[in-house]
Design an enzyme around this catalytic site. Structure first.
Site, mmCIF file in Angstrom:
data_model
loop_
_atom_site.group_PDB
_atom_site.id
_atom_site.type_symbol
_atom_site.label_atom_id
_atom_site.label_comp_id
_atom_site.label_asym_id
_atom_site.label_seq_id
_atom_site.Cartn_x
_atom_site.Cartn_y
_atom_site.Cartn_z
ATOM 1 N N ALA A 163 0.406 -1.595 6.621
ATOM 2 C CA ALA A 163 1.524 -1.670 8.006
ATOM 3 C C ALA A 163 0.376 -2.607 9.207
ATOM 4 O O ALA A 163 0.853 -2.520 9.863
ATOM 5 C CB ALA A 163 0.676 -0.417 8.353
ATOM 6 N N ALA A 211 2.989 3.510 4.828
ATOM 7 C CA ALA A 211 3.443 4.691 4.855
ATOM 8 C C ALA A 211 1.641 4.686 4.884
ATOM 9 O O ALA A 211 1.450 3.994 4.292
ATOM 10 C CB ALA A 211 3.643 5.951 3.611
ATOM 11 N N HIS A 254 -9.677 5.574 10.179
ATOM 12 C CA HIS A 254 -9.385 4.159 10.150
ATOM 13 C C HIS A 254 -8.006 4.591 10.260
ATOM 14 O O HIS A 254 -6.941 3.534 10.787
ATOM 15 C CB HIS A 254 -9.316 4.219 8.258
ATOM 16 C CG HIS A 254 -8.689 2.565 8.223
ATOM 17 N ND1 HIS A 254 -8.863 1.148 8.438
ATOM 18 C CD2 HIS A 254 -7.566 2.695 7.262
ATOM 19 C CE1 HIS A 254 -8.607 0.273 7.118
ATOM 20 N NE2 HIS A 254 -7.365 0.913 6.909
ATOM 21 N N PHE A 265 0.541 -1.286 0.041
ATOM 22 C CA PHE A 265 -0.094 0.208 -0.294
ATOM 23 C C PHE A 265 0.664 1.109 -0.120
ATOM 24 O O PHE A 265 1.761 1.561 1.033
ATOM 25 C CB PHE A 265 -0.479 -0.227 1.522
ATOM 26 C CG PHE A 265 -2.211 0.651 0.967
ATOM 27 C CD1 PHE A 265 -3.153 0.322 0.525
ATOM 28 C CD2 PHE A 265 -2.638 1.754 1.667
ATOM 29 C CE1 PHE A 265 -4.146 1.657 0.197
ATOM 30 C CE2 PHE A 265 -3.095 2.684 1.504
ATOM 31 C CZ PHE A 265 -4.643 2.341 1.164
ATOM 32 N N PHE A 318 11.600 1.373 12.984
ATOM 33 C CA PHE A 318 10.421 1.606 12.717
ATOM 34 C C PHE A 318 10.630 3.066 11.350
ATOM 35 O O PHE A 318 10.748 4.336 11.755
ATOM 36 C CB PHE A 318 9.612 2.687 13.840
ATOM 37 C CG PHE A 318 8.215 3.055 14.211
ATOM 38 C CD1 PHE A 318 7.387 2.290 14.112
ATOM 39 C CD2 PHE A 318 8.047 4.557 13.914
ATOM 40 C CE1 PHE A 318 6.340 2.662 13.905
ATOM 41 C CE2 PHE A 318 6.614 5.219 13.980
ATOM 42 C CZ PHE A 318 5.515 3.500 13.837
ATOM 43 N N ALA A 325 -10.460 10.669 5.322
ATOM 44 C CA ALA A 325 -11.655 11.213 5.400
ATOM 45 C C ALA A 325 -11.906 10.290 7.299
ATOM 46 O O ALA A 325 -13.523 11.032 7.250
ATOM 47 C CB ALA A 325 -12.810 11.448 4.695
ATOM 48 N N GLU A 331 -1.176 -5.442 8.903
ATOM 49 C CA GLU A 331 -0.080 -6.645 8.867
ATOM 50 C C GLU A 331 0.844 -6.931 9.181
ATOM 51 O O GLU A 331 1.932 -8.047 9.743
ATOM 52 C CB GLU A 331 -0.284 -7.638 7.267
ATOM 53 C CG GLU A 331 -1.755 -7.608 7.263
ATOM 54 C CD GLU A 331 -2.417 -6.627 6.981
ATOM 55 O OE1 GLU A 331 -3.012 -6.557 6.827
ATOM 56 O OE2 GLU A 331 -1.704 -5.349 6.193
#
Length: 156
Positions: free
Chosen positions: A59, A83, A91, A25, A116, A88, A61
């Site tokens: 992220a 990232a 989440h 993603f 990290f 909006a 996972e």
């Protein structure tokens, strides 16, 4: 000021094995983080043959994969790169918080340093800035933190 014994890590990656977790993603940003981390470790004497890239959907996972990698005994350090860009809905908050907590928990429970490199930004522009433009490259920073921590822990 009195003299104190100081333990510091050397930035020598020679002979160390790294697992690099990278999310698909927002991969146009994450790929820059990966490139920065790999380049940094190579410049510090590391070998690409000692680096394994693990691609995950997102992220959320990352912690479970980091846990398995740390427990495998195959890696001296895990570098988590991704990232999460605010949208909006709430989440973003759930994913960013749980991924962050999970990665920290893996490091604490396993004793294997976890870098990290999860960007949590409000905009795509901010993410791009932190992936190699004017905000530096957080992939480099995550790799550097893992490398230094490995070398410090060796001395404790």
């Amino acid at each position: 000021m009195m003299h104190l014994k100081t333990i510091e890590g050397q930035f020598d990656a020679k002979g160390l094995k790294f697992a690099i977790i990278a999310t698909r993603f927002n991969d146009f940003v994450v790929d820059r983080l990966v490139g920065g981390a790999v380049d940094y470790l190579t410049r510090c004497g590391g070998s690409r043959e000692d680096m394994t890239l693990i691609r995950l959907p997102g992220a959320f996972e990352m912690p479970v994969a980091a846990k398995k990698l740390a427990a495998s005994g195959k890696y001296d350090g895990v570098i988590a790169l991704g990232a999460v860009i605010r949208g909006a809905t709430p989440h973003f908050d759930f994913v960013a918080n749980e991924a962050t907590k999970g990665l920290a928990q893996v490091a604490l429970e396993s004793g294997v340093p976890v870098g990290f490199g999860l960007l949590t930004t409000d905009t795509l522009e901010q993410a791009i800035e932190r992936a190699g433009s004017k905000g530096g490259n957080k992939g480099v920073e995550a790799a550097s933190a893992v490398l230094e921590t490995i070398r410090v822990l060796e001395q404790l």
